[in-house]
Design an enzyme around this catalytic site. Sequence first.
Site, PDB file in Angstrom:
ATOM      1  N   CYS A 244       0.921  -1.252  -0.018  1.00  0.00           N
ATOM      2  CA  CYS A 244      -0.108  -0.034   0.010  1.00  0.00           C
ATOM      3  C   CYS A 244       1.068   1.428  -0.063  1.00  0.00           C
ATOM      4  CB  CYS A 244      -0.990  -0.009   1.368  1.00  0.00           C
ATOM      5  SG  CYS A 244      -0.011   0.156   2.721  1.00  0.00           S
TER       6      CYS A 244
ATOM      7  N   ASN B 110       2.305   1.663   4.371  1.00  0.00           N
ATOM      8  CA  ASN B 110       2.593   0.134   5.060  1.00  0.00           C
ATOM      9  C   ASN B 110       2.367   0.343   6.431  1.00  0.00           C
ATOM     10  OD1 ASN B 110       5.394  -2.074   5.566  1.00  0.00           O
ATOM     11  ND2 ASN B 110       3.401  -2.672   5.110  1.00  0.00           N
TER      12      ASN B 110
ATOM     13  N   CYS C 102      -1.486   0.741   7.343  1.00  0.00           N
ATOM     14  CA  CYS C 102      -2.887   0.409   7.720  1.00  0.00           C
ATOM     15  C   CYS C 102      -3.197  -0.674   6.610  1.00  0.00           C
ATOM     16  CB  CYS C 102      -3.833   1.642   6.786  1.00  0.00           C
ATOM     17  SG  CYS C 102      -3.499   3.043   7.983  1.00  0.00           S
ATOM     18  N   ARG C 103      -3.680  -0.639   5.208  1.00  0.00           N
ATOM     19  CA  ARG C 103      -4.111  -1.732   4.794  1.00  0.00           C
ATOM     20  C   ARG C 103      -2.950  -3.093   4.348  1.00  0.00           C
ATOM     21  NH1 ARG C 103      -5.292   2.105  -0.186  1.00  0.00           N
ATOM     22  NH2 ARG C 103      -3.572   2.957   0.748  1.00  0.00           N
ATOM     23  N   SER C 104      -1.766  -2.929   3.935  1.00  0.00           N
ATOM     24  CA  SER C 104      -0.813  -3.967   3.580  1.00  0.00           C
ATOM     25  C   SER C 104      -0.224  -4.776   4.799  1.00  0.00           C
ATOM     26  CB  SER C 104       0.395  -3.489   2.503  1.00  0.00           C
ATOM     27  OG  SER C 104       1.043  -2.544   3.398  1.00  0.00           O
TER      28      SER C 104
ATOM     29  N   ASP D 224      -8.359   3.755   0.920  1.00  0.00           N
ATOM     30  CA  ASP D 224      -7.265   4.155   2.079  1.00  0.00           C
ATOM     31  C   ASP D 224      -8.039   4.604   2.931  1.00  0.00           C
ATOM     32  OD1 ASP D 224      -5.405   5.200   3.610  1.00  0.00           O
ATOM     33  OD2 ASP D 224      -4.594   6.369   2.299  1.00  0.00           O
TER      34      ASP D 224
HETATM   35  P1  4NP Z   1      -1.917   2.811   3.963  1.00  0.00           P
HETATM   36  O1  4NP Z   1      -2.631   4.064   4.503  1.00  0.00           O
HETATM   37  O2  4NP Z   1      -1.248   3.110   2.732  1.00  0.00           O
HETATM   38  O3  4NP Z   1      -2.946   1.810   3.812  1.00  0.00           O
HETATM   39  O4  4NP Z   1      -0.856   2.442   5.135  1.00  0.00           O
HETATM   40  C1  4NP Z   1      -1.553   5.194   4.753  1.00  0.00           C
HETATM   41  C2  4NP Z   1      -0.972   5.661   5.595  1.00  0.00           C
HETATM   42  C3  4NP Z   1      -0.293   6.687   5.791  1.00  0.00           C
HETATM   43  C4  4NP Z   1      -0.679   7.675   4.876  1.00  0.00           C
HETATM   44  C5  4NP Z   1      -1.369   7.497   3.772  1.00  0.00           C
HETATM   45  C6  4NP Z   1      -2.214   6.305   3.667  1.00  0.00           C
HETATM   46  N1  4NP Z   1       0.186   9.052   5.098  1.00  0.00           N
HETATM   47  O5  4NP Z   1      -0.266  10.001   4.285  1.00  0.00           O
HETATM   48  O6  4NP Z   1       0.959   9.214   5.944  1.00  0.00           O
END
Ligand code: 4NP
Length: 148
Positions: free
Chosen positions: A3, A6, A8-10, A119
């Site tokens: 993602c 790294n 939340c989703r992955s 997201d």
């Molecule tokens: P992820 O979510 O891609 O599912 O881990 C996010 C985590 C952090 C951010 C964006 C999406 N960020 O902008 O910091």
Amino acid sequence: MVCLGNICRSPLAEGIMLKLIKDHDLKITVDSAGTSNYHIGEAPDKRTVENARKHAIDLSNLRARQFNEKDFDAFDRIFVMDKSNLKNVLALAKNNANKEKVDLLLNSLHPGKNLEVPDPYFGGEQGFEDAFGMVYKACAVIALKQSI
Ligand code: 4NP
């Protein structure tokens, strides 16, 4: 499992796959990474950890890292959460064989539909619960394919 951050989703996808691998004694490995360098070394987001915990998935030992081109050699399949991740990963591919390893995670569940795991980072709790449902189902399909 890839993602953006790294956190939340992955890591959720990694934690779910680790549980499925353990429970069903699957002979596969899994890892996760983010396309960005925003959260390298960090534990997953507390909201993700708490939501996964409610579903008996432990993410507390996972730490964020950044996807890099060596991952194309290390893994047979690279599952990305959304189309932005897809673009960023494909930009690092060295050849067609690398590109063929990459797909949206939800294409495992809904082949050819090119659906995304949204997201949840900037939203509320329901976004984390929705992500869990989508990611779990897709991971269950991947695990089932490995077990037959
Ligand atoms: P992820 O979510 O891609 O599912 O881990 C996010 C985590 C952090 C951010 C964006 C999406 N960020 O902008 O910091």
